[in-house]
Structures are given as structure tokens and as C-alpha cells.
Design an enzyme around this catalytic site. Structure first.
Site, short mmCIF file in Angstrom:
data_model
loop_
_atom_site.label_atom_id
_atom_site.label_comp_id
_atom_site.label_asym_id
_atom_site.label_seq_id
_atom_site.Cartn_x
_atom_site.Cartn_y
_atom_site.Cartn_z
N ARG A 97 41.96 53.70 59.63
CA ARG A 97 43.09 54.08 60.18
C ARG A 97 44.07 52.85 60.16
O ARG A 97 45.38 53.12 59.97
CB ARG A 97 42.71 54.32 61.46
CG ARG A 97 43.95 54.89 62.46
CD ARG A 97 43.58 55.29 63.91
NE ARG A 97 44.78 55.89 64.48
CZ ARG A 97 45.11 55.49 65.71
NH1 ARG A 97 44.61 54.63 66.50
NH2 ARG A 97 46.14 56.36 66.41
N HIS A 101 48.15 53.34 58.99
CA HIS A 101 49.23 52.85 59.85
C HIS A 101 50.12 51.70 59.40
O HIS A 101 51.29 51.47 59.47
CB HIS A 101 48.42 52.55 61.23
CG HIS A 101 48.24 53.66 62.13
ND1 HIS A 101 48.31 53.76 63.35
CD2 HIS A 101 47.87 54.85 61.80
CE1 HIS A 101 47.87 54.73 63.88
NE2 HIS A 101 47.74 55.51 63.00
N ASN A 131 49.65 52.57 68.18
CA ASN A 131 48.80 51.26 67.82
C ASN A 131 48.37 50.58 69.02
O ASN A 131 47.14 50.14 69.05
CB ASN A 131 49.68 50.49 67.14
CG ASN A 131 49.93 51.00 65.54
OD1 ASN A 131 49.32 51.97 65.09
ND2 ASN A 131 50.93 50.29 64.81
N HIS A 231 39.56 62.06 60.32
CA HIS A 231 38.93 62.66 61.73
C HIS A 231 37.89 63.25 61.81
O HIS A 231 37.58 63.56 62.91
CB HIS A 231 40.20 63.46 62.22
CG HIS A 231 41.45 62.83 62.39
ND1 HIS A 231 42.76 63.46 63.20
CD2 HIS A 231 41.95 61.54 62.52
CE1 HIS A 231 43.62 62.63 63.41
NE2 HIS A 231 42.98 61.31 63.00
C1 HEM Z 1 47.62 63.98 59.88
C2 HEM Z 1 48.16 63.19 61.10
C3 HEM Z 1 47.55 62.34 62.01
C4 HEM Z 1 47.66 62.27 63.29
C5 HEM Z 1 48.65 63.20 64.04
C6 HEM Z 1 46.69 61.43 63.76
C7 HEM Z 1 46.64 60.88 65.21
C8 HEM Z 1 45.41 60.01 65.60
C9 HEM Z 1 45.08 59.98 66.78
C10 HEM Z 1 46.04 60.24 68.18
C11 HEM Z 1 44.07 59.10 67.07
C12 HEM Z 1 43.44 58.61 68.19
C13 HEM Z 1 44.11 57.40 68.92
C14 HEM Z 1 43.82 56.73 70.27
O1 HEM Z 1 43.09 57.81 70.98
O2 HEM Z 1 43.85 55.79 70.45
C15 HEM Z 1 43.47 59.00 65.46
C16 HEM Z 1 42.47 58.47 65.19
C17 HEM Z 1 42.15 58.14 63.86
N1 HEM Z 1 42.81 58.39 62.76
FE1 HEM Z 1 44.41 59.66 62.82
N2 HEM Z 1 46.16 60.66 62.80
C18 HEM Z 1 46.56 61.29 61.59
C19 HEM Z 1 46.27 61.06 60.28
C20 HEM Z 1 45.29 60.24 59.86
C21 HEM Z 1 44.83 59.51 58.61
C22 HEM Z 1 45.89 60.08 57.43
C23 HEM Z 1 43.91 58.81 58.50
C24 HEM Z 1 43.25 58.00 57.41
C25 HEM Z 1 43.25 58.29 56.36
C26 HEM Z 1 43.63 58.56 60.05
C27 HEM Z 1 42.45 58.21 60.28
C28 HEM Z 1 42.08 58.04 62.00
C29 HEM Z 1 40.82 57.22 62.28
C30 HEM Z 1 39.95 57.02 61.49
C31 HEM Z 1 40.84 57.51 63.48
C32 HEM Z 1 39.80 56.73 64.54
C33 HEM Z 1 40.13 55.26 64.65
C34 HEM Z 1 39.11 54.54 65.53
O3 HEM Z 1 37.96 55.01 65.98
O4 HEM Z 1 39.25 53.42 65.56
N3 HEM Z 1 44.15 59.68 60.71
N4 HEM Z 1 44.38 59.45 64.75
#
Ligand code: HEM
Length: 354
Positions: A97, A101, A131, A231
Site C-alpha cells: 500500500r 500511496h 495515510n 484488498h
Molecule cells: C481502488 C481504489 C482504492 C481504495 C478506495 C482503497 C482504499 C483503502 C482503504 C480505505 C484501506 C483501509 C485503510 C484503513 O482502514 O486505515 C485500504 C487498505 C489497503 N489497501 Fe487500498 N484502496 C484502493 C486501492 C488499492 C491499491 C491499488 C492497492 C495496492 C496495489 C491497495 C492496497 C491496500 C492494502 C494492501 C491495504 C491494507 C493495508 C494494511 O493492512 O496495512 N489499495 N485501502
């Protein structure tokens, strides 16, 4: 300008007041997609200037870039990532992530890591709504950087460390099924601003908004669907999905409701089936209505359903597409790149120098 100030103030108040207030506030600001849509949108979110211009694709990057410059660099990063993922797979999710970002804001220039910038701005990307209290894995980048500086100083950029770490985390979390060919040669930026993180799509984004935010970075709708597959690992806070329990599979919603227990800051697994494996399970979850965010669920709409079904059904297809899309994301460039190789990843080399 006045609108911007007001918007910043309301974001701050919402943030300080915590998740409950965020849920109730219902005011969309510049952080389109990160707060629930609002009837006040036109007032607070005038978006008259149209979509941003696509960033130019990366140039000057090459495979094996450090083979001669710093032969141990990639191994140092891989070892640091392996150690971290073995201890806690969630850190691997965090690293993937972090890369996303970083690349979506000012291009892949490690601006997401900065605490101290050239203009001495302390309100950096790390403080941005998407973030803050959320990104993780910084210590892995720092550990790798320290070891690399000892081996060959002033040679390996923090932006490349972030990119290689995401590649390696993808490899380990997929049990070797995902091998990204990640070129190197990025340089580190010298600025970072919290408000620029509004370029990141949010959990309340609809398909058109998701497509637009990816298109603004030169990525297609198919690549957006492909990258959303990330995700299938990691965690998310309840504040981003507790408003849509009624739209989810009832048994899944009941489980989540119990886990969240009314606390918006509680974290749950994003993939309830194979939570620590980077696999195509996400797409089955989308079809089964067992995903967290509105931005996940909307992929099961006419515009993108064909890709979701294909990714869910065809063995190996999503993995190959994910490899390519991650490589392409690593080529996103900002306007002011190529500035330096930082010595320490969270601060620029000489504050206020240029
Ligand atoms: C398509 C639009 C996307 C949206 C709206 C989105 C939104 C989010 C949100 C809201 C979270 C949770 C954050 C929290 O609760 O603190 C999250 C977690 C995550 N996202 Fe996305 N995301 C998107 C695309 C992506 C992409 C492109 C990737 C990587 C290629 C990605 C990888 C991740 C990962 C791995 C997590 C978990 C992080 C952790 O456990 O520390 N996301 N995302």
C-alpha cells in the site's frame, strides 16, 4: 481560497472528533471518496477545472539498475521484507500500500516517507487523511536504507526501496506466485504535502471516480480493477465500511458488526477467506458481496463485472495482470522528480537548500 480553508478546517475538526463524527458529518471536501458523499458537495467541492492531466510515464528506469552500482542492494531489501513478513504478514500488506500511496502522489518519489521537507513543511503526506494512523511498514524501509547506505552510500533511492519492497512483499505474500519485474532508477523528491493525498481514491468512491483517479495517473479501468485485488490482504478500519452493513452478505455483515462492536477505529481483515495470502480470492468476495468498501462492491457493476468474473475464474490470469500493473504503477512520474538520493528516507538531505 476561502473554500479551501473552510474545507481544511472541517476535515481537521472531523478528524480530531474521531470516526463517529466522520460518519455523521457527511460533508464531502476535497477528499472526494474518503468521506461519505453529501448533499453539500456542490458547495464544498467545486471541481470546475476538470480531471488532472495524466502524469507522463516513467523514463530512465531500467531492470537490474543496481547490479553494477550497488550489487547487494536488492538482496538487502528482500531480506528485510522477508524478516518483516515472517513476523507479521500485515507489514507486507502495508508495504504494498505504501508503494501505491507513494506513486499516486507526486509520482514514485518517496514523498510519502517524508517528515521533513525542503520547505520545512511538517504537514506532509503522512498526515493526509488516507495515510494518518494507517500506513505501515516505514521501519522496514528505514532498516533496509541503513544497511544499504553502509554498503554503498548515496546510491540507492528511497523511492526504489519502496518499489522493491512492494515487489518482494507481493512475492512472499503470494507464496511465490507473483513475480513483479520492477525496474530501478527513481530519484527522491524534496517536498510532500498532506492535502495532495486527496488524489488517492477513497472507500466511498464510485466506479467513475475510481476510473478517473486511476486515469489521472495513466492507468486503465482494467488496471484499476486488477490493482484493487490487493484488498485480498491486510486490514481496514470499521469507520470506512460500517455504514454499509445492510448492503453486504448478511452473515458476513453480522460477523463484521460483532468485530467492529461500534468502534470505528477497530481493524478487521480485508479478506475473510485467505486473509494473509495475495491471491485472486478478492474477486470471488466481490461477487459474493463479501467485501468491505463501497469502492470494492461497485466493481460488481455492469462496467467492470466482466473483469471481476474473469479474474475470479481463470487461474493465473489475475496474477500476471497484477505483475504488469504494479510495474506500470512504478513508472508514474511527478512534475519535480530526479532531485536527489536521500541519505535518510524520512527527511530531505539539506532543508531549504533549493
Ligand atoms: C481502488 C481504489 C482504492 C481504495 C478506495 C482503497 C482504499 C483503502 C482503504 C480505505 C484501506 C483501509 C485503510 C484503513 O482502514 O486505515 C485500504 C487498505 C489497503 N489497501 Fe487500498 N484502496 C484502493 C486501492 C488499492 C491499491 C491499488 C492497492 C495496492 C496495489 C491497495 C492496497 C491496500 C492494502 C494492501 C491495504 C491494507 C493495508 C494494511 O493492512 O496495512 N489499495 N485501502
Amino acid at each position: 481560497m476561502a473554500t479551501n480553508k473552510l474545507a481544511a478546517l472541517v476535515v481537521l475538526v472531523a478528524f480530531l472528533a474521531g470516526p463517529a463524527a466522520c460518519e455523521g458529518i457527511n460533508i464531502c471536501l476535497n477528499f472526494n471518496g474518503w468521506l461519505k458523499p453529501s448533499i453539500l458537495d456542490p458547495l464544498f467541492c467545486p471541481r470546475g477545472s476538470g480531471p488532472p492531466v495524466p502524469s507522463p510515464s516513467g523514463s530512465g528506469l531500467s531492470y537490474g539498475y543496481y547490479n553494477t552500482r550497488c550489487p547487494t542492494a536488492e538482496k538487502i531489501i528482500k531480506d528485510a521484507v522477508k524478516k518483516a513478513v515472517d513476523e507479521n504478514p500485515g507489514i507486507g500488506a502495508g508495504l504494498i500500500r505504501l508503494f501505491f500511496h507513494d506513486c499516486f502522489v507526486r509520482g514514485c518519489d518517496a514523498s510519502v516517507l517524508l517528515n521533513t521537507t525542503n520547505s520545512q513543511n511538517s504537514d506532509t503526506e503522512r498526515e493526509g487523511l488516507p495515510n494518518k494512523d494507517s500506513l505501515r511498514g516505514f521501519e522496514v524501509i528505514d532498516e533496509a536504507k541503513t544497511a544499504i547506505e553502509a554498503a554503498c552510500n548515496n546510491t540507492v533511492s528511497c523511492a526504489d526501496i519502496v518499489a522493491f519492497a512492494a515487489r518482494d512483499a507481493s512475492y512472499f505474500l503470494s507464496n511465490g506466485s507473483i513475480n513483479i519485474r520492477m525496474p530501478g532508477g527513481r530519484y527522491d523528491g524534496r517536498e510532500s504535502f498532506a492535502n495532495e493525498t486527496d488524489q488517492l481514491p477513497g472507500p466511498f468512491s464510485n466506479v467513475a471516480q475510481l476510473q478517473a483517479s486511476f486515469a489521472a495517473k495513466g492507468l486503465t479501468s482494467d488496471e484499476m480493477v486488477t490493482l484493487s485485488g490487493a484488498h485480498t490482504i491486510g486490514r481496514a478500519r470499521c469507520m470506512f465500511f460500517s455504514s454499509r452493513f445492510s448492503e453486504m452478505d448478511p452473515a458476513y455483515a453480522a460477523k463484521l458488526r460483532a468485530q467492529c462492536n461500534g468502534n470505528g477505529n477497530t481493524n478487521v481483515n480485508q479478506d475473510d477467506v485467505t486473509s494473509n495470502v495475495l491471491d485472486k480470492q478478492y474477486y470471488q468476495n466481490v461477487l459474493d458481496n463479501k467485501v468491505l468498501f463501497a469502492s470494492d462492491a461497485v466493481l460488481n457493476s455492469t462496467v467492470t463485472r466482466a473483469q471481476v468474473t474473469e479474474n475470479a475464474d481463470k487461474a493465473g490470469e489475475w496474477e500476471r495482470k497484477f505483475e504488469k500493473a504494479m510495474e506500470k504503477m512504478g513508472k508514474i512520474k511527478g512534475d519535480q522528480q530526479g532531485l536527489e538520493i536521500r541519505k535518510v528516507c524520512w527527511r530531505v538531505n539539506n532543508v531549504g537548500l533549493y
